[in-house]
Design an enzyme around this catalytic site. Structure first.
Site, PDB file in Angstrom:
ATOM      1  N   CYS B 176      39.856  37.311  45.778  1.00 46.85           N
ATOM      2  CA  CYS B 176      39.910  37.544  47.217  1.00 46.85           C
ATOM      3  C   CYS B 176      39.486  36.336  48.027  1.00 46.85           C
ATOM      4  O   CYS B 176      39.476  36.386  49.258  1.00 46.85           O
ATOM      5  CB  CYS B 176      39.062  38.757  47.561  1.00 46.85           C
ATOM      6  SG  CYS B 176      39.538  40.170  46.551  1.00 46.85           S
ATOM      7  N   HIS B 316      33.905  38.372  55.608  1.00 50.15           N
ATOM      8  CA  HIS B 316      34.731  38.917  54.526  1.00 50.15           C
ATOM      9  C   HIS B 316      34.823  40.426  54.757  1.00 50.15           C
ATOM     10  O   HIS B 316      35.898  40.990  54.645  1.00 50.15           O
ATOM     11  CB  HIS B 316      34.117  38.567  53.171  1.00 50.15           C
ATOM     12  CG  HIS B 316      34.966  38.939  51.998  1.00 50.15           C
ATOM     13  ND1 HIS B 316      36.263  38.512  51.877  1.00 50.15           N
ATOM     14  CD2 HIS B 316      34.719  39.707  50.908  1.00 50.15           C
ATOM     15  CE1 HIS B 316      36.777  39.001  50.750  1.00 50.15           C
ATOM     16  NE2 HIS B 316      35.870  39.729  50.145  1.00 50.15           N
ATOM     17  N   GLU B 327      26.802  40.544  52.176  1.00 53.44           N
ATOM     18  CA  GLU B 327      27.209  39.528  53.140  1.00 53.44           C
ATOM     19  C   GLU B 327      26.181  39.435  54.267  1.00 53.44           C
ATOM     20  O   GLU B 327      25.814  38.339  54.697  1.00 53.44           O
ATOM     21  CB  GLU B 327      28.606  39.845  53.706  1.00 53.44           C
ATOM     22  CG  GLU B 327      29.144  38.706  54.565  1.00 53.44           C
ATOM     23  CD  GLU B 327      30.631  38.850  54.885  1.00 53.44           C
ATOM     24  OE1 GLU B 327      31.204  39.914  54.585  1.00 53.44           O
ATOM     25  OE2 GLU B 327      31.199  37.889  55.435  1.00 53.44           O
ATOM     26  N   LYS B 348      39.394  43.021  58.581  1.00 55.06           N
ATOM     27  CA  LYS B 348      39.828  44.025  57.598  1.00 55.06           C
ATOM     28  C   LYS B 348      39.717  45.450  58.136  1.00 55.06           C
ATOM     29  O   LYS B 348      40.337  46.361  57.589  1.00 55.06           O
ATOM     30  CB  LYS B 348      39.029  43.881  56.299  1.00 55.06           C
ATOM     31  CG  LYS B 348      39.348  42.588  55.547  1.00 55.06           C
ATOM     32  CD  LYS B 348      38.652  42.532  54.207  1.00 55.06           C
ATOM     33  CE  LYS B 348      38.925  41.234  53.456  1.00 55.06           C
ATOM     34  NZ  LYS B 348      38.209  40.055  53.997  1.00 55.06           N
ATOM     35  N   HIS B 353      42.490  44.838  53.429  1.00 49.76           N
ATOM     36  CA  HIS B 353      42.129  43.667  52.634  1.00 49.76           C
ATOM     37  C   HIS B 353      43.403  43.085  52.040  1.00 49.76           C
ATOM     38  O   HIS B 353      43.988  43.647  51.117  1.00 49.76           O
ATOM     39  CB  HIS B 353      41.157  44.081  51.526  1.00 49.76           C
ATOM     40  CG  HIS B 353      40.545  42.931  50.792  1.00 49.76           C
ATOM     41  ND1 HIS B 353      41.006  41.634  50.896  1.00 49.76           N
ATOM     42  CD2 HIS B 353      39.489  42.888  49.929  1.00 49.76           C
ATOM     43  CE1 HIS B 353      40.259  40.850  50.124  1.00 49.76           C
ATOM     44  NE2 HIS B 353      39.345  41.586  49.537  1.00 49.76           N
ATOM     45  N   PHE B 412      36.045  39.022  43.514  1.00 49.64           N
ATOM     46  CA  PHE B 412      35.633  39.481  42.185  1.00 49.64           C
ATOM     47  C   PHE B 412      35.606  38.285  41.247  1.00 49.64           C
ATOM     48  O   PHE B 412      36.448  37.410  41.348  1.00 49.64           O
ATOM     49  CB  PHE B 412      36.642  40.486  41.619  1.00 49.64           C
ATOM     50  CG  PHE B 412      36.491  41.876  42.129  1.00 49.64           C
ATOM     51  CD1 PHE B 412      35.349  42.285  42.786  1.00 49.64           C
ATOM     52  CD2 PHE B 412      37.511  42.798  41.938  1.00 49.64           C
ATOM     53  CE1 PHE B 412      35.221  43.575  43.255  1.00 49.64           C
ATOM     54  CE2 PHE B 412      37.392  44.096  42.403  1.00 49.64           C
ATOM     55  CZ  PHE B 412      36.252  44.486  43.061  1.00 49.64           C
TER      56      PHE B 412
END
Lengths: 401, 424
Positions: B176, B316, B327, B348, B353, B412
């Site tokens: 991502c 994010h 975050e 998002k 996403h 990830f």
């Protein structure tokens, strides 16, 4: 632009030749050894070069980590460990936080058994879409999904070996390996980082890749044949995990680790294979690298895949090498190693390091071919070529330090 | 904290062209209108049957003319469209032949089941073994496409050919964070002086049943299907996962001197990049947040700035319980007292996403935010998470000038990238 030497201070290679440089040398010299690792039965009609047994837990001790990877990632994470060990970085937590990693990876690893069940069960159904969804919802396991993400290869190296400066994953077959090496070399030479871990891996035990390459008309079938005299469908997959530690001279000196080899340069380009002239690209590349005469003191390790061996890429590379390296010891490495796609160039750069450290070439692997007519002798430089089976052309020049 | 590697050529790189597609629409203008209106692109999945699946919504891009929809076909179509928009806007014309490498963040490509079944139909069935039915005819025109379409390098190869990019095109994935990594690679190339321009692209059209199931297995997806547009709620107490989405964005990066010399309009600058890998876990970040902290702080250091210089963070902000908490922790650590003066919003909440594309898509949104002096909101923010004390620009866009903004992307596998974006 700062122009620092790109020094190799560590390498790790897991391949059909085995794991230790002495074993590589023995296997390169003895046809019986490498032929014993060519398996034409398991995935018949396809032929693969397999990696002999190795002790996975010596580099990946935790069973949980081992289970989170398929064979491709295991080969690579293992080889990365060997490279870090040789470079004296393993376990040095503070330094590992400064190590930048660039990895070339193919697609992640699939659950072959589940795929098989779906392939076998789907025929004749009029609700294929729903049925497949249900099979996957029942059959997929979370840990395997993570093995399917290519960037988890680098992620696993970070987790197992604690490399955490940065982590980037390139995809795109042979060119991905070449570009991983190119970008690492450029960043290191210019001072955008002092220590790099760069590598790739490939597992030939991948039926879905075999069928895909077969559909393209690239796979050798049924009987093994010498690399340079194969038909256009002439590729055998080979297993590999190949990692290099690259470092500036200052950094190596500060850490008091020996510089084994210097990578003088690497070029990678794309030529439109339909209309372009690949040999002209290669010629420009070696001129850019300032190689001059390719003589008997320069071993040339070719990563030719075997695909297009009659009229395509491998044939074109053979013809080019016969003209520019007529006096040099040229070796087609896929003969003994198979073709590990993304890992091809890195694997051969590592073998080139081993040759330069010994100062000698090994005997021809295809003694009957014209391109390999020059025998073993002492060498000071190595040229590693990598023309992809379908796209991408690269060449690297290595010298003794 | 350990010493960061600072780029010896650290300097701002100009952005001279942008292109964007998300579920909100095609083109930067359509997306900017949607993002600043607080619109949602999340809707029911109609591309395939979701019967029996816990998640039945996504930010699919359904308006591209692609048939059949496969990962490579949709990802290519979107990349092609955003590159064309960015090239056009940059004034460079239709190609990069003046010297620009392609850095393409693209989803890993496998034979999806649509294609796999077509392959089965195309080749001669017979034989034994797991895939033996597929081992029939080979190397014909009919079967070659099954090879080239499913090589990871094919999209970049086709795009580099079409737009006459120089050098070997690079396809990359950092999960991502991929879109941001593509931008970082372009910035580095220009700083090294290798090329005057770089084409940095993120594209992701990978919503199919298998992908949805895989993410669902990790319990990463929101299951609050109804109504779809309210599922993504970053930083809310009741957030329950991210919403998968598709999209693409392209940026033409350029050496500022080169841009000035040819009289190009500069939209903004990438002034700093930072990255760090996490060694903790495959899907979770280290509880101390150190990789996120290193990523943000090294980007700010690379930009030659202090944390106080940053006014806005394009987060994010995935809407998973884990990400948003971590975050926030990272932001609070890096920015200290300045945290409460920061605006932090998540695109998002509206577009879902966009995975591989997210870093590029959100970088373009950040450029617009700085350029226009308008911060897009975090929508669906009705139940604030008391543990996350951030000004998330709740529910409605806000007019606010910021000099420097940070765009975060975390993936990830522990890959973290932060970009610092500045205006004129």
């Amino acid at each position: 632009m700062i122009d620092r030497d790109v020094c190799v201070t560590g390498y790790g290679l897991l391949s059909p030749l085995g794991e230790q440089p002495d074993a590589w040398w023995a296997a390169l010299k003895d046809r019986e050894i490498w032929r014993s690792r060519v398996d034409k039965d398991r995935y018949a009609p396809f032929i693969i070069h397999t990696i002999p047994d190795y002790d996975l837990s010596s580099q990946i001790p935790r069973p949980g980590d081992q289970r989170a990877m398929g064979p491709m990632m295991q080969y690579g994470v293992y080889a990365a460990g060997l490279a870090l060990e040789m470079a004296g970085l393993k376990g040095d937590a503070a330094l590992l936080q400064q190590v930048h990693m660039i990895v070339a990876s193919g697609g992640g690893e699939r659950d072959v058994d589940l795929d098989r069940a779906i392939v076998e069960g789907v025929t004749g159904r009029n609700d294929q879409d729903k049925w497949i969804t249900a099979q996957m919802a029942d059959g997929l396991r979370p840990t395997l999904f993570l093995a399917q993400l290519p960037n988890l290869f680098a992620g696993n190296i970070s987790i197992v070996h604690k490399v955490s400066g940065s982590s980037r994953t390139f995809m795109g077959e042979e060119a991905a390996g070449a570009d991983a090496l190119r970008i690492a070399c450029r960043r290191l030479a210019s001072g955008q980082g002092d220590i790099f871990l760069v590598g790739a891996a490939f597992a030939p035990e991948r039926p879905e890749l075999q069928i895909s390459y077969n559909a393209g008309g690239y796979m050798l079938r049924d009987e093994f044949a010498d690399l340079w005299s194969r038909p256009d469908a002439g590729m055998c997959f080979g297993g590999a995990g190949a990692f290099l530690v690259l470092e500036s001279r200052e950094s190596a000196a500060t850490r008091r680790v020996p510089v084994r080899v210097v990578i003088r340069g690497i070029e990678s380009d794309r030529t439109d294979r339909a209309t372009g002239d690949v040999a002209a690209t290669a010629q420009r590349q070696i001129e850019k690298l300032g190689i001059g005469e390719i003589d008997r003191d320069t071993i040339v390790l070719s990563s030719a895949s075997g695909a297009g061996a009659a009229t395509g890429a491998t044939a074109a590379e053979r013809a080019w090498l016969e003209s520019v390296a007529a006096n040099a010891p040229v070796r087609g490495m896929a003969q003994v190693l198979g073709h590990p796609v993304e890992a091809a160039i890195l694997q051969n750069v590592i073998l080139a390091c081993a040759c330069l450290e010994r100062g000698e070439a090994f005997e021809p692997l295809c003694p009957d071919s014209v391109v390999e007519q020059n025998g073993a002798g002492s060498v000071n430089r190595a040229l590693v070529t990598c023309w992809g089976h379908g796209k991408g052309e690269a060449v690297a020049l290595l010298e003794k330090p | 904290m350990t010493e960061q590697t600072v780029d010896p050529f650290a300097r701002a790189v100009a952005i001279t062209g942008v292109g964007m597609i998300t579920s909100l629409g095609r083109g930067v203008d359509a997306n900017w209108r949607g993002l600043t209106a607080g619109a949602s692109g999340i809707h029911w999945i109609e591309r395939f049957s979701t019967d029996g699946l816990r998640t039945r919504i996504a930010g699919c891009v359904d308006f591209m003319s692609v048939d059949p929809i496969t990962i490579p076909s949709l990802s290519y179509a979107m990349a092609d469209a955003v590159i064309a928009e960015a090239m056009d806007g940059s004034g460079l014309g239709a190609e990069c032949s003046i010297g620009g490498d392609l850095f393409l963040a693209a989803p890993p490509i496998e034979h999806d089941w649509v294609s796999r079944l077509r392959l089965l139909e195309a080749v001669d069935p017979g034989g034994e073994g797991p895939y033996a039915r597929d081992v029939g005819e080979s190397g014909t025109e009919k079967t070659r496409v099954w090879h080239s379409d499913f090589m990871n390098g094919t999209l970049a190869d086709k795009l580099a050919q079409k737009y006459r990019c120089t050098g070997s095109p690079i396809t990359l994935t950092t999960a991502c964070a991929s879109g941001a990594s593509a931008i970082q690679l372009g910035v580095e190339s220009i700083r090294r002086g290798e090329r005057p321009t770089a084409l940095c692209v993120g594209t992701d059209g990978s919503i199919n049943s298998e992908a949805l199931i895989r993410f669902a297995l990790l319990s990463a997806l929101s299951t609050r299907n109804d109504p779809p547009e309210e599922a993504a709620k970053p930083f809310s107490k009741n957030r329950d996962g991210f919403v998968m989405a598709e999209g693409a964005a392209a940026l033409v990066l350029e050496d500022p001197l080169h841009a000035r010399a040819r009289g190009a309009t500069v939209l903004g600058y990438i002034v700093g990049c930072g990255e760090a890998a996490d060694t903790f876990h495959r899907t979770r970040s280290n509880p101390d947040g150190h990789a996120i902290i290193r990523s943000i702080s090294s980007a700010i250091a690379d930009a030659g700035l202090q944390p106080e210089d940053v006014g806005y963070i394009n987060a994010h902000g995935t809407s998973t319980p884990e990400n948003d908490k971590m975050e926030y922790l990272g932001i609070a650590e890096v920015f200290g007292d300045h945290t409460k003066r920061l605006a932090v919003s998540s695109n998002k909440s509206m577009i879902g996403h966009t995975l591989t594309a997210a870093g590029a898509v959100e970088a373009v949104a950040t450029i617009k935010s700085v350029e226009e002096g308008v911060l897009p909101p975090t929508i669906n923010y009705r139940e604030p998470d008391p543990d996350i004390e951030l000004d998330v620009v709740p529910n409605e866009a806000r007019a606010q000038q910021v000099e420097f903004a940070v765009s975060n992307s975390f993936g990830f596998g522990g890959q973290n990238v932060s970009l610092v974006i500045g205006g004129m």
